[in-house]
Design a protein around this motif. Structure first.
Motif, PDB file in Angstrom:
ATOM      1  N   CYS A  12      29.545   6.712  25.436  1.00  0.00           N
ATOM      2  CA  CYS A  12      28.113   6.875  25.669  1.00  0.00           C
ATOM      3  C   CYS A  12      27.840   8.293  26.170  1.00  0.00           C
ATOM      4  CB  CYS A  12      27.605   5.859  26.682  1.00  0.00           C
ATOM      5  SG  CYS A  12      25.831   6.034  26.997  1.00  0.00           S
ATOM      6  N   PRO A  13      27.030   9.070  25.451  1.00  0.00           N
ATOM      7  CA  PRO A  13      26.744  10.432  25.881  1.00  0.00           C
ATOM      8  C   PRO A  13      25.817  10.486  27.098  1.00  0.00           C
ATOM      9  CG  PRO A  13      25.531   9.916  23.877  1.00  0.00           C
ATOM     10  CD  PRO A  13      26.404   8.742  24.170  1.00  0.00           C
ATOM     11  N   GLU A  14      25.125   9.388  27.393  1.00  0.00           N
ATOM     12  CA  GLU A  14      24.190   9.385  28.517  1.00  0.00           C
ATOM     13  C   GLU A  14      24.867   9.088  29.847  1.00  0.00           C
ATOM     14  OE1 GLU A  14      20.334   7.602  27.971  1.00  0.00           O
ATOM     15  OE2 GLU A  14      20.598   7.673  25.796  1.00  0.00           O
ATOM     16  N   CYS A  15      25.684   8.006  29.891  1.00  0.00           N
ATOM     17  CA  CYS A  15      26.304   7.640  31.172  1.00  0.00           C
ATOM     18  C   CYS A  15      27.779   8.005  31.238  1.00  0.00           C
ATOM     19  CB  CYS A  15      26.115   6.147  31.446  1.00  0.00           C
ATOM     20  SG  CYS A  15      27.023   5.046  30.338  1.00  0.00           S
ATOM     21  N   GLY A  16      28.369   8.413  30.101  1.00  0.00           N
ATOM     22  CA  GLY A  16      29.766   8.829  30.096  1.00  0.00           C
ATOM     23  C   GLY A  16      30.760   7.691  29.947  1.00  0.00           C
ATOM     24  N   GLU A  17      30.284   6.451  29.833  1.00  0.00           N
ATOM     25  CA  GLU A  17      31.184   5.309  29.640  1.00  0.00           C
ATOM     26  C   GLU A  17      32.044   5.589  28.411  1.00  0.00           C
ATOM     27  OE1 GLU A  17      33.136   1.830  30.055  1.00  0.00           O
ATOM     28  OE2 GLU A  17      31.571   2.433  31.471  1.00  0.00           O
ATOM     29  N   GLU A  18      33.377   5.525  28.592  1.00  0.00           N
ATOM     30  CA  GLU A  18      34.298   5.889  27.512  1.00  0.00           C
ATOM     31  C   GLU A  18      34.272   4.913  26.348  1.00  0.00           C
ATOM     32  OE1 GLU A  18      36.285   8.524  26.819  1.00  0.00           O
ATOM     33  OE2 GLU A  18      35.347   9.506  28.523  1.00  0.00           O
ATOM     34  N   GLN A  19      34.335   3.637  26.615  1.00  0.00           N
ATOM     35  CA  GLN A  19      34.417   2.637  25.552  1.00  0.00           C
ATOM     36  C   GLN A  19      33.349   1.580  25.774  1.00  0.00           C
ATOM     37  OE1 GLN A  19      36.314   4.348  23.397  1.00  0.00           O
ATOM     38  NE2 GLN A  19      37.459   2.537  22.834  1.00  0.00           N
ATOM     39  N   SER A  20      32.155   1.851  25.342  1.00  0.00           N
ATOM     40  CA  SER A  20      31.063   0.904  25.465  1.00  0.00           C
ATOM     41  C   SER A  20      30.887   0.214  24.114  1.00  0.00           C
ATOM     42  CB  SER A  20      29.785   1.642  25.879  1.00  0.00           C
ATOM     43  OG  SER A  20      28.818   0.748  26.344  1.00  0.00           O
ATOM     44  N   THR A  21      31.107  -1.098  24.075  1.00  0.00           N
ATOM     45  CA  THR A  21      31.039  -1.803  22.794  1.00  0.00           C
ATOM     46  C   THR A  21      29.613  -1.823  22.257  1.00  0.00           C
ATOM     47  OG1 THR A  21      30.816  -3.935  23.896  1.00  0.00           O
ATOM     48  CG2 THR A  21      33.015  -3.311  23.215  1.00  0.00           C
ATOM     49  N   ILE A  22      29.522  -1.923  20.942  1.00  0.00           N
ATOM     50  CA  ILE A  22      28.227  -2.006  20.262  1.00  0.00           C
ATOM     51  C   ILE A  22      27.774  -3.460  20.325  1.00  0.00           C
ATOM     52  CG2 ILE A  22      27.074  -1.812  18.037  1.00  0.00           C
ATOM     53  CD1 ILE A  22      29.009   0.506  17.391  1.00  0.00           C
TER      54      ILE A  22
END
Length: 173
Positions: free
Chosen positions: A112-122
């Motif tokens: 996620c480019p907004e919060c930086g979460e590395e692996q955020s599932t769709i």
């Protein structure tokens, strides 16, 4: 290009309530990421201990990069998708047009480019459209005319000579 019927799952721009399935997929994604990171760390340690192995690894990655570059797709072959991530943010992503959804294309999770979460599932997605319009199909170029045979040329010369003789006779009258 073949006709593809694109799917949507949820509506990314509307409010979205995470499901138990979403939580389970996110947990699995995090576990897979941790396992893969351990494998990478082990391989890096082995490469540091063995310079020959490190060189083979570097060459393999260079060959892989060349191979991937050779598969570069044209803009009209890329479908854009709007996706809602597990973290709640909405981003756009891309996949080859032949996939009916971004998850089938291998994009189970994104950074996620907004919060930086590395692996955020769709958790939800919808197609936006192709990056570019497909080019107009070109018509097959007509075959070049076949070369006439000697006999055909001789008949044509004879016909032209007769026509020439007829026109000269007509002009002299």
């Amino acid at each position: 290009m073949r006709e593809v019927e694109y799917r949507s799952s949820g509506v990314p721009l509307e409010e979205y309530e995470l499901t138990r399935s979403d939580h389970r997929r996110q947990k699995q994604s995090e576990e897979i990421r941790q396992w893969a990171q351990r494998q990478v760390d082990e391989d890096i340690a082995k490469c540091r201990a063995d310079p020959a192995r490190e060189e083979r690894r570097r060459q393999a990655f260079a060959e892989l990069a060349k191979l991937m570059e050779s598969f570069k797709k044209q803009d009209h072959e890329i479908m854009q998708w709007r996706v809602r991530l597990y973290c709640g943010h909405i981003i756009e992503t891309e996949a080859h047009y032949s996939y009916t959804d971004p998850v089938s294309a291998g994009a189970h999770s994104k950074r996620c480019p907004e919060c930086g979460e590395e692996q955020s599932t769709i958790v939800a997605y919808e197609p936006i459209g192709l990056l570019a319009e497909p080019p107009e199909p070109r018509l097959a170029s007509p075959l070049p005319p076949k070369r006439p045979t000697r006999a055909e040329l001789e008949r044509r010369v004879e016909a032209l000579e007769k026509e020439n003789k007829r026109l000269r006779a007509k002009r002299s009258v």
